[in-house]
Design a protein around this motif. Structure first.
Motif, PDB file in Angstrom:
ATOM      1  N   ASP A  40     -11.365 -15.283   7.954  1.00  0.00           N
ATOM      2  CA  ASP A  40     -12.745 -14.862   7.691  1.00  0.00           C
ATOM      3  C   ASP A  40     -12.772 -13.462   7.067  1.00  0.00           C
ATOM      4  O   ASP A  40     -13.052 -12.481   7.756  1.00  0.00           O
ATOM      5  CB  ASP A  40     -13.543 -14.880   8.994  1.00  0.00           C
ATOM      6  CG  ASP A  40     -15.010 -14.534   8.804  1.00  0.00           C
ATOM      7  OD1 ASP A  40     -15.465 -14.367   7.647  1.00  0.00           O
ATOM      8  OD2 ASP A  40     -15.716 -14.413   9.827  1.00  0.00           O
ATOM      9  N   GLU A  42     -14.905 -12.151   5.026  1.00  0.00           N
ATOM     10  CA  GLU A  42     -16.248 -11.557   5.010  1.00  0.00           C
ATOM     11  C   GLU A  42     -16.556 -10.882   6.338  1.00  0.00           C
ATOM     12  O   GLU A  42     -17.075  -9.764   6.376  1.00  0.00           O
ATOM     13  CB  GLU A  42     -17.298 -12.614   4.677  1.00  0.00           C
ATOM     14  CG  GLU A  42     -17.208 -13.096   3.252  1.00  0.00           C
ATOM     15  CD  GLU A  42     -18.221 -14.178   2.911  1.00  0.00           C
ATOM     16  OE1 GLU A  42     -19.255 -14.282   3.603  1.00  0.00           O
ATOM     17  OE2 GLU A  42     -17.971 -14.905   1.940  1.00  0.00           O
ATOM     18  N   ALA A  45     -14.504  -7.769   6.611  1.00  0.00           N
ATOM     19  CA  ALA A  45     -15.078  -6.681   5.808  1.00  0.00           C
ATOM     20  C   ALA A  45     -16.219  -6.004   6.563  1.00  0.00           C
ATOM     21  O   ALA A  45     -16.325  -4.770   6.568  1.00  0.00           O
ATOM     22  CB  ALA A  45     -15.569  -7.209   4.464  1.00  0.00           C
ATOM     23  N   GLU A  82     -12.144  -2.540   3.780  1.00  0.00           N
ATOM     24  CA  GLU A  82     -13.382  -3.307   3.632  1.00  0.00           C
ATOM     25  C   GLU A  82     -13.482  -3.879   2.210  1.00  0.00           C
ATOM     26  O   GLU A  82     -13.783  -5.072   2.028  1.00  0.00           O
ATOM     27  CB  GLU A  82     -14.585  -2.407   3.925  1.00  0.00           C
ATOM     28  CG  GLU A  82     -15.932  -3.070   3.686  1.00  0.00           C
ATOM     29  CD  GLU A  82     -17.099  -2.106   3.817  1.00  0.00           C
ATOM     30  OE1 GLU A  82     -18.228  -2.618   3.895  1.00  0.00           O
ATOM     31  OE2 GLU A  82     -16.908  -0.872   3.812  1.00  0.00           O
ATOM     32  N   TYR A  85     -10.941  -6.702   1.684  1.00  0.00           N
ATOM     33  CA  TYR A  85     -11.381  -7.932   2.333  1.00  0.00           C
ATOM     34  C   TYR A  85     -12.516  -8.590   1.539  1.00  0.00           C
ATOM     35  O   TYR A  85     -12.565  -9.807   1.391  1.00  0.00           O
ATOM     36  CB  TYR A  85     -11.831  -7.667   3.769  1.00  0.00           C
ATOM     37  CG  TYR A  85     -10.724  -7.255   4.710  1.00  0.00           C
ATOM     38  CD1 TYR A  85      -9.419  -7.706   4.562  1.00  0.00           C
ATOM     39  CD2 TYR A  85     -10.996  -6.406   5.784  1.00  0.00           C
ATOM     40  CE1 TYR A  85      -8.420  -7.327   5.447  1.00  0.00           C
ATOM     41  CE2 TYR A  85      -9.998  -6.027   6.672  1.00  0.00           C
ATOM     42  CZ  TYR A  85      -8.712  -6.490   6.500  1.00  0.00           C
ATOM     43  OH  TYR A  85      -7.738  -6.114   7.377  1.00  0.00           O
ATOM     44  N   ARG A  86     -13.425  -7.774   1.027  1.00  0.00           N
ATOM     45  CA  ARG A  86     -14.528  -8.325   0.226  1.00  0.00           C
ATOM     46  C   ARG A  86     -13.992  -8.962  -1.064  1.00  0.00           C
ATOM     47  O   ARG A  86     -14.470 -10.007  -1.495  1.00  0.00           O
ATOM     48  CB  ARG A  86     -15.552  -7.250  -0.110  1.00  0.00           C
ATOM     49  CG  ARG A  86     -16.413  -6.863   1.050  1.00  0.00           C
ATOM     50  CD  ARG A  86     -17.680  -6.132   0.642  1.00  0.00           C
ATOM     51  NE  ARG A  86     -18.278  -5.482   1.785  1.00  0.00           N
ATOM     52  CZ  ARG A  86     -18.880  -6.102   2.790  1.00  0.00           C
ATOM     53  NH1 ARG A  86     -18.962  -7.404   2.793  1.00  0.00           N
ATOM     54  NH2 ARG A  86     -19.401  -5.422   3.787  1.00  0.00           N
ATOM     55  N   ALA A  89     -12.634 -12.285  -0.235  1.00  0.00           N
ATOM     56  CA  ALA A  89     -13.722 -13.236  -0.002  1.00  0.00           C
ATOM     57  C   ALA A  89     -14.333 -13.692  -1.327  1.00  0.00           C
ATOM     58  O   ALA A  89     -14.576 -14.893  -1.528  1.00  0.00           O
ATOM     59  CB  ALA A  89     -14.788 -12.609   0.899  1.00  0.00           C
ATOM     60  N   LEU A  90     -14.558 -12.757  -2.233  1.00  0.00           N
ATOM     61  CA  LEU A  90     -15.117 -13.100  -3.547  1.00  0.00           C
ATOM     62  C   LEU A  90     -14.169 -14.006  -4.324  1.00  0.00           C
ATOM     63  O   LEU A  90     -14.590 -14.979  -4.962  1.00  0.00           O
ATOM     64  CB  LEU A  90     -15.396 -11.837  -4.352  1.00  0.00           C
ATOM     65  CG  LEU A  90     -16.567 -10.970  -3.906  1.00  0.00           C
ATOM     66  CD1 LEU A  90     -16.551  -9.637  -4.648  1.00  0.00           C
ATOM     67  CD2 LEU A  90     -17.880 -11.704  -4.151  1.00  0.00           C
ATOM     68  N   ARG A  93     -14.283 -17.448  -2.859  1.00  0.00           N
ATOM     69  CA  ARG A  93     -15.558 -18.097  -3.155  1.00  0.00           C
ATOM     70  C   ARG A  93     -15.611 -18.598  -4.598  1.00  0.00           C
ATOM     71  O   ARG A  93     -16.272 -19.594  -4.899  1.00  0.00           O
ATOM     72  CB  ARG A  93     -16.710 -17.115  -2.905  1.00  0.00           C
ATOM     73  CG  ARG A  93     -17.891 -17.782  -2.262  1.00  0.00           C
ATOM     74  CD  ARG A  93     -19.049 -16.866  -1.966  1.00  0.00           C
ATOM     75  NE  ARG A  93     -18.702 -15.830  -1.017  1.00  0.00           N
ATOM     76  CZ  ARG A  93     -19.137 -14.566  -1.080  1.00  0.00           C
ATOM     77  NH1 ARG A  93     -19.924 -14.182  -2.049  1.00  0.00           N
ATOM     78  NH2 ARG A  93     -18.797 -13.692  -0.176  1.00  0.00           N
TER      79      ARG A  93
END
Length: 164
Positions: A40, A42, A45, A82, A85-86, A89-90, A93
């Motif tokens: 996870d 997101e 982050a 942070e 991690y973002r 996630a991007l 996605r």
């Protein structure tokens, strides 16, 4: 008499609050690592962002002391994590196939910048390091090691994502 008791109570609660905030900052870091372990990024982050906020508040409370430099370095490192991690996630996605989008690469660049800021803030000269309490000296050493690790992690992510 009541005023003296109130003042005494507020003075004694300040160190307890700082310890509490440090513990919360540490708890948020651990939580971010757990969330990453569970896939996870997101959530990780968000936890690192909160840890960075705690570090910022601790730096402000420390004023212009060596401790404040340690917390500012921690804040920069946590913000870098942070962003990393973002970016992950991007990237996921968007399908998880390189080359990554410009947004992912820009987010990773923010992580790189954060790691550099952390390294600078944590590079305390000897006279400042000597003013640190033993626990802060340990935290400084740990943050130095994490900063080195995260420099490698961010560079690897940029390579894997085919970011410039």
């Amino acid at each position: 008499m009541i005023l003296c008791v109130l003042l005494a109570g507020s003075v004694t609660s300040i160190p307890a609050q700082v310890v509490g905030d440090e513990a919360e900052m540490d708890r948020l870091q651990v939580r971010a690592e757990e969330l990453m372990g569970n896939g996870d990024p997101e959530g990780a982050a968000m936890s690192m962002g909160r840890a960075a906020l705690m570090a910022s508040q601790l730096a402000k409370r420390a004023g212009e002391t060596a401790s404040a430099s340690v917390y500012r370095g921690a804040e920069a490192l946590f913000r870098a994590q942070e962003h990393a991690y973002r970016a992950l996630a991007l990237f996921r996605r968007a399908g998880g196939q390189p080359p990554a989008s410009t947004g992912v690469c820009h987010t990773l660049q923010a992580a790189r910048t954060g790691v550099r800021h952390a390294a600078t803030a944590l590079d305390l000269e000897a006279p400042l390091r000597e003013r640190l309490a033993p626990a802060e000296t340990l935290r400084l050493g740990s943050l130095h090691a994490k900063t080195e690790d995260w420099t490698t992690v961010v560079d690897s992510m940029a390579s894997d994502f085919q970011c410039p």
